[in-house]
Every structure is written in structure tokens, then in C-alpha cells.
Write an enzyme that holds these catalytic residues in place. Sequence first.
Site, short mmCIF file in Angstrom:
data_model
loop_
_atom_site.label_atom_id
_atom_site.label_comp_id
_atom_site.label_asym_id
_atom_site.label_seq_id
_atom_site.Cartn_x
_atom_site.Cartn_y
_atom_site.Cartn_z
N VAL A 138 16.13 9.72 17.20
CA VAL A 138 16.39 10.09 15.81
C VAL A 138 15.65 11.41 15.64
CG1 VAL A 138 16.07 9.46 13.39
CG2 VAL A 138 16.63 7.69 15.07
N PRO A 139 16.36 12.54 15.70
CA PRO A 139 15.75 13.84 15.94
C PRO A 139 15.01 14.46 14.76
CG PRO A 139 18.09 14.11 15.63
CD PRO A 139 17.82 12.62 15.60
N CYS A 140 13.86 13.92 14.42
CA CYS A 140 13.06 14.47 13.33
C CYS A 140 12.51 15.85 13.67
CB CYS A 140 11.96 13.51 12.93
SG CYS A 140 10.90 12.97 14.28
N HIS A 141 12.48 16.20 14.96
CA HIS A 141 12.01 17.54 15.34
C HIS A 141 12.96 18.63 14.87
CE1 HIS A 141 14.69 16.39 18.69
NE2 HIS A 141 14.89 17.69 18.86
#
Length: 178
Positions: A138-141
Site C-alpha cells: 500500500v504505497p504510502c511512499h
Amino acid sequence: MLQQHSLYTAQFDTPIGSCRLASSERGLAYVELPRASGRGFEGWRRLHLPNVNCQQDVGPNRKAIEQLQGFLEGERTHFELELDVLGTPFQREVWKVLKEIDYGETRTYAEIASRVGRPKAVRAVGNANGANPLSLVVPCHRVVATGGKLGGYGGGLELKARLLAMEGAMRDGQSRLL
């Protein structure tokens, strides 16, 4: 609350350092990055699954390990994993929007807040981002501040910049904003 009997953990080496995963019978539930800030795996487990049986077992995590390795080696741009997402309804709503951010793209906290129908909840989106138990998957970056500043990241700003650079998503000048 999750209806499961066990949580299976695995530690593995990656190009960014040693990571730890935890999966349930339903899917991948937790990714711990090297030098992660925040409460870490044990804090997350105590909060969400205080009475669950936890055991080390690579088997249930094998597919996630292979896909994360491929991603971090630049060979994979998306994940095909069953997930067991634990969080508040608002957090899960934010994380669902994060999963829609394509490889190589970024969104701002304000854009995410608008997408979840709460345009003034920018800080709450940031908090949900920080509580994301499934970093990378889950690409929070891929979420940055409105002015383009990288903002916070549980794995550290250096790792966030490295991931965005790997994806070709660094905007001009972002590395100077660290």
C-alpha cells in the site's frame, strides 16, 4: 476484529535491508521496513491482535517475499497479493486510495483527503498514512506534501526518496527538500 487463529512472520533480506512480514490465513497483514519508526510490529500486533498465536513461518509469506524482492529490485511495479488490512474505517478508506496511485506517480495529502471526501482532513490523512501496516504494498511512499516536500515516512525520508527515485517519481528539487 479479525477472525483468525494464527499470524505467521518471516524476516528476509532486501536491497534496502532486513524486512519482516506477518500474514494471517486471510493474507499479508504487516510489512516492517528496516529502521522503521513508530510502534513497530509488536506494537501493531498488541493493538490489533493481542491474543493471536504468532509463529515464525516463511511458507505463508513466500509469495509476498518474492513480490517485495521483485519490487525492490526494480522488476515489479505492482503487487498481486491477498491482504488482511487492519485499521479504522477511515484508515482503510485512505489506504484503498493509496493503492490506486500507480507506480512512478505521486499524490499529495490534500489530493488523498479530497478523494476520501474529506478535503479538510489533510492531517488525518497524514496520520492514516503513518499508520499504514502494509508499506510498499500500500504505497504510502507515493504521498508528498502540497509543495512537493517529501514529508514523513515510517522507513525514513532517505528511503522514501530512494523509492520515489527508483520509480522515476522524484520531482525536480525534491531530493534537496529532505
